[in-house]
Design an enzyme around this catalytic site. Structure first.
Site, mmCIF file in Angstrom:
data_model
loop_
_atom_site.group_PDB
_atom_site.id
_atom_site.type_symbol
_atom_site.label_atom_id
_atom_site.label_comp_id
_atom_site.label_asym_id
_atom_site.label_seq_id
_atom_site.Cartn_x
_atom_site.Cartn_y
_atom_site.Cartn_z
ATOM 1 N N GLY A 105 2.945 4.995 7.078
ATOM 2 C CA GLY A 105 1.808 5.242 7.972
ATOM 3 C C GLY A 105 1.604 4.087 8.937
ATOM 4 O O GLY A 105 1.108 4.266 10.046
ATOM 5 N N GLY A 106 2.038 2.918 8.520
ATOM 6 C CA GLY A 106 1.925 1.735 9.385
ATOM 7 C C GLY A 106 3.244 1.411 10.072
ATOM 8 O O GLY A 106 3.411 0.321 10.627
ATOM 9 N N GLU B 137 9.692 -2.254 4.387
ATOM 10 C CA GLU B 137 8.998 -2.145 3.090
ATOM 11 C C GLU B 137 9.957 -1.677 1.990
ATOM 12 O O GLU B 137 9.899 -2.167 0.863
ATOM 13 C CB GLU B 137 7.820 -1.168 3.208
ATOM 14 C CG GLU B 137 6.676 -1.741 4.027
ATOM 15 C CD GLU B 137 5.586 -0.734 4.339
ATOM 16 O OE1 GLU B 137 4.469 -1.163 4.617
ATOM 17 O OE2 GLU B 137 5.855 0.486 4.318
ATOM 18 N N GLY C 138 0.827 -1.194 0.000
ATOM 19 C CA GLY C 138 0.000 0.000 0.000
ATOM 20 C C GLY C 138 0.864 1.247 0.000
ATOM 21 O O GLY C 138 2.097 1.173 -0.081
HETATM 22 C C1 5RP Z 1 2.869 0.911 6.194
HETATM 23 C C2 5RP Z 1 2.549 1.593 4.931
HETATM 24 C C3 5RP Z 1 1.206 1.343 4.359
HETATM 25 O O1 5RP Z 1 1.364 0.726 3.132
HETATM 26 C C4 5RP Z 1 0.512 2.654 4.205
HETATM 27 O O2 5RP Z 1 0.432 3.253 5.485
HETATM 28 C C5 5RP Z 1 -0.885 2.485 3.630
HETATM 29 O O3 5RP Z 1 -1.691 1.805 4.538
HETATM 30 P P1 5RP Z 1 -3.227 1.617 4.296
HETATM 31 O O4 5RP Z 1 -3.382 0.678 3.153
HETATM 32 O O5 5RP Z 1 -3.729 1.059 5.606
HETATM 33 O O6 5RP Z 1 -3.829 2.965 4.021
HETATM 34 O O7 5RP Z 1 3.334 2.306 4.359
HETATM 35 O O8 5RP Z 1 4.105 1.325 6.702
#
Ligand code: 5RP
Length: 240
Positions: free
Chosen positions: A102-103, A109, A88
């Site tokens: 964000g995660g 990643e 994502g």
């Molecule tokens: C995690 C990320 C995620 O891919 C990104 O935060 C998008 O997350 P979501 O699909 O829940 O919106 O970079 O580190």
């Protein structure tokens, strides 16, 4: 039948991405809610068609999910180079440059995505932006001396003439969030990023910074799912 609890846009992106997977592939699995839907759809296809896949996960959460669904999850070091990574993103610009993290998983990643022939992003339309930066840029830092690292980030931003950028230590349940690699996350409220390449180089040069969430010239295809169940593909041909 589709599960009403699953966001239809994320589901549409995930289904389109699953179609890119071929038996025999070594696959990188992303992190976050959209990547989670992708892993669910992937497992369905693997079981329905008996695909032979080996996967590397970008977080403990994804590794747990994928193993729980019966996918073969191995260490990246055991797989070496990957054919395809699906993940994502928090923001996707017209050149398919991304903000991720964000995660809190952008370190793993980025390692997984850049160890792949191809990185494909799955996202909903809310992630598509004209210019990166409205989403706070995650920067993973070593806990040792992190406040001085933050000071060096402030100084480096000032040299780029970026003033007024709050830097927030990410917390979870009232405590500093600790990443899978045992580090902290500083979120940079930049508002907009005028020169992402320059910012990326600057952040990478600061002692104590492990990795920032700018993914530049890494993603070659973004699959944007829509609430009506359709999906649109944005392609960077030079990276394919
Ligand atoms: C995690 C990320 C995620 O891919 C990104 O935060 C998008 O997350 P979501 O699909 O829940 O919106 O970079 O580190």
């Amino acid at each position: 039948m589709s599960d009403p609890a699953v966001d239809p846009a994320k589901d549409a992106a995930a289904r389109a991405a699953v179609a890119l997977v071929e038996s025999g592939m070594k696959l990188g699995l992303g992190t976050g809610s959209t990547a989670k839907v992708f892993v669910d759809r992937l497992a369905e296809r693997v079981h329905a068609e008996g695909l032979d896949l080996r996967c590397a996960a970008t977080s403990k959460a994804t590794a747990e999910q994928a193993s729980g669904l019966g996918l073969v999850v191995l260490e990246l070091d055991d797989l070496g180079w990957l054919d395809l990574t699906i993940d994502g993103a928090d923001e996707v610009d017209p050149d398919l440059n991304l903000i991720k993290g964000g995660g809190a998983a952008h370190l793993r990643e980025k390692i997984v995505a850049t160890a792949s022939d191809r990185m494909v992003v799955v996202a909903d339309p809310g992630k598509v932006v004209d210019r990166l930066g409205a989403f706070k840029l995650p920067v993973e830092v070593i806990p040792f001396g992190w406040t001085t690292t933050r000071t060096r980030i402030v100084r480096a931003l000032a040299e780029l003439e970026i003033e007024d950028c709050p830097i927030i230590l990410r917390e979870r349940e009232g405590r500093p969030l600790i990443t899978d690699e045992g580090n902290l996350i500083l979120d940079l409220a930049l508002g907009q990023i005028a020169d992402a390449q320059r910012l990326a180089r600057t952040l990478s040069g600061i002692a104590g910074v492990v990795e920032h969430g700018l993914f530049l010239n890494i993603c070659s295809l973004a699959i944007i799912g829509c609430p009506d169940g359709t999906a649109t593909e944005l392609l960077r041909e030079d990276l394919e």
